[in-house]
Design an enzyme around this catalytic site. Structure first.
Site, PDB file in Angstrom:
ATOM      1  CB  CYS A 156     -16.587 -15.336 -88.581  1.00 35.90           C
ATOM      2  SG  CYS A 156     -15.210 -14.941 -87.524  1.00 35.90           S
ATOM      3  CB  CYS A 189      -3.748 -11.449 -83.206  1.00 38.75           C
ATOM      4  SG  CYS A 189      -5.471 -10.932 -83.289  1.00 38.75           S
ATOM      5  N   GLY A 198     -11.654 -10.363 -80.508  1.00 36.50           N
ATOM      6  CA  GLY A 198     -11.853 -10.570 -79.079  1.00 36.50           C
ATOM      7  C   GLY A 198     -11.756 -12.012 -78.637  1.00 36.50           C
ATOM      8  CD  GLU A 199     -10.416 -16.060 -75.450  1.00 33.60           C
ATOM      9  OE1 GLU A 199      -9.585 -16.314 -76.334  1.00 33.60           O
ATOM     10  OE2 GLU A 199     -11.287 -16.875 -75.105  1.00 33.60           O
ATOM     11  CB  SER A 224     -12.565 -19.787 -81.613  1.00 36.48           C
ATOM     12  OG  SER A 224     -11.166 -19.774 -81.763  1.00 36.48           O
ATOM     13  CB  SER A 234      -6.428 -20.287 -80.870  1.00 34.99           C
ATOM     14  OG  SER A 234      -7.534 -19.883 -81.623  1.00 34.99           O
ATOM     15  CG  LEU A 235      -2.221 -26.197 -79.626  1.00 34.62           C
ATOM     16  CD1 LEU A 235      -2.524 -26.127 -78.137  1.00 34.62           C
ATOM     17  CD2 LEU A 235      -2.160 -27.644 -80.091  1.00 34.62           C
ATOM     18  CG  HIS A 236      -2.221 -20.561 -82.911  1.00 42.73           C
ATOM     19  ND1 HIS A 236      -3.096 -21.113 -83.812  1.00 42.73           N
ATOM     20  CD2 HIS A 236      -2.859 -19.476 -82.405  1.00 42.73           C
ATOM     21  CE1 HIS A 236      -4.214 -20.404 -83.836  1.00 42.73           C
ATOM     22  NE2 HIS A 236      -4.110 -19.414 -82.993  1.00 42.73           N
ATOM     23  CG  ASN A 253      -4.449 -13.020 -94.144  1.00 40.74           C
ATOM     24  OD1 ASN A 253      -3.841 -12.915 -95.199  1.00 40.74           O
ATOM     25  ND2 ASN A 253      -5.648 -12.498 -93.955  1.00 40.74           N
ATOM     26  CB  CYS A 284      -9.628 -11.586 -86.027  1.00 39.15           C
ATOM     27  SG  CYS A 284      -8.189 -11.984 -85.058  1.00 39.15           S
TER      28      CYS A 284
END
Ligand code: SAH
Ligand code: SF4
Length: 357
Positions: free
Chosen positions: A111, A125, A168-169, A200, A223-225, A299, A342
């Site tokens: 990752c 996040c 990061g995106e 992602s 990443s819907l969430h 998490n 992350c």
């Protein structure tokens, strides 16, 4: 100023005859040499020219944390002293026969991060907390995998999957991401097929479209969430710009290998989105998409605004989706004891309010 050669695709190296570029890639990515002098089959003049124009700058590893389940988290220092992290996740152990011969090779997923910090600012996040610092260069993205392969003696030709799910995106750094994807997949280099690379994103709809138009052949994870815009806006402010409908539309238009699926990540948060009503809405939303859902336990970290859901709720959510015929996995809490979500290692290292585990 000299450029880091890990930033450069084979085409950009632009050497003639072209087999010279292949040789350079072979030395860098299969043999892992760290100086041009070691590139023995190159003419002296070419070695000097490379030396004049490029550096070979690997990342500096400043911390490694090993988890009980075998995953390892790396903290790297960049040239300008910023730090980023990457995680090695062993997926399958190697299998040996009675004589000790390897019959099945170990499988790994790595990752990697794509930015220092992140602009998107999701409420759950930790990476978001430090704000955005800068994009990573292609070589800094590539360097994470190189350092991890080296540290773990993973042979050059061993299958590795890459997920762009670190800090990061990725789609906010699309140009450098695309170059890294090309460098990773170069047959003369690491030879990691784009179908083993998953990007992602938090859902930057126009950039999903752009990535699709680039036809790189990578897989997509969203990443819907959350399944309704109001909640998603609260968790992910990006939803104000690109709502759920626009993300789903972009996914439907994304070119993907017929045998593959788009992954939808769903971070399960206690009492926020862990109910069956949400599961039901999710099924509706994914209608017509060859999707797979990955449920992730939130998490927690000290002072985090949310809580980890109960295992029972997560399993119930999963069962509902499976019953409706949707492929759904639960991300095991890999590396939980090393805070694998992350940004969490970096946060502790920089001595913020986060306590030592
Ligand atoms: N920016 C991209 C990729 C990096 S984030 C994206 O958002 O998709 C990678 C994953 O880590 C995302 O799915 C995100 O939801 C997850 N994540 C962030 N904070 C987390 C936390 N506290 N616990 C579990 N997963 C988390
Ligand atoms: Fe950025 Fe992804 Fe974290 Fe959201 S979850 S802040 S997009 S890194």
């Amino acid at each position: 100023m000299k450029k880091n050669i890990y930033d450069i695709t084979k085409e950009e190296l632009n050497l003639s005859p072209t087999f010279r570029a292949k040789q350079v890639f072979h030395w860098l990515y299969q043999k892992g040499v760290k100086s041009f002098k070691e590139m023995k089959n190159l003419p002296k003049s070419l070695k000097e020219e490379l030396e004049k124009n490029y550096t070979i700058s690997p990342l500096e590893t400043i911390k490694v944390e090993k988890s009980k389940d075998g995953s390892k988290k790396y903290l790297f220092k960049l040239q300008d002293n910023h730090t980023i992290e990457a995680v090695l996740l062993p997926m399958k152990k190697e299998e040996r026969d009675k004589e000790g011969k390897i019959v099945k090779e170990a499988r790994y997923t790595v990752c990697v991060s794509t930015q220092v910090g992140c602009k998107v600012g999701c409420a759950f996040c930790l990476t978001a907390k430090g704000g955005f610092v800068r994009n990573l260069t292609p070589g800094e993205i590539v360097g994470q995998l190189l350092a991890i392969k080296e540290d773990n003696n993973i042979p050059a030709n061993r299958r590795v999957n890459i997920v762009y799910m670190g800090m990061g995106e990725p789609l906010d750094n699309l140009e450098n991401l695309a170059k890294a994807i090309k460098i990773f997949s170069d047959p003369d280099g690491l030879n990691i097929s784009p179908r083993r690379q998953t990007v992602s994103t938090s859902g930057l709809a126009p950039k999903i479209k752009k990535l699709g138009e680039m036809n790189l052949g990578v897989l997509l994870a969203i990443s819907l969430h959350a399944v309704d815009d109001k909640l998603r806006e609260r968790l992910m402010p990006i939803n104000k710009a690109y709502n759920i409908e626009s993300v789903i539309k972009a996914v439907k238009e994304f070119p993907i290998d017929q045998r593959k699926r788009v992954m939808f990540e769903y971070l399960v948060i206690k009492d926020v989105n862990d109910d069956l009503k949400s599961a039901k809405k999710l099924v509706k939303l994914l209608n017509g998409i060859k999707a797979k859902v990955n449920l992730i336990y939130f998490n927690p970290y000290p002072n985090s605004p949310f809580q980890r859901p109960s295992e029972e709720k997560v399993r119930e959510f999963q069962r509902y989706l499976l019953d409706k015929g949707i492929l759904c996995t639960v991300r095991e809490s890999k590396g939980l004891d090393i805070s694998a979500a992350c940004g969490q290692l970096k946060e502790r290292e920089s001595g913020s309010s986060i306590q030592k585990l």
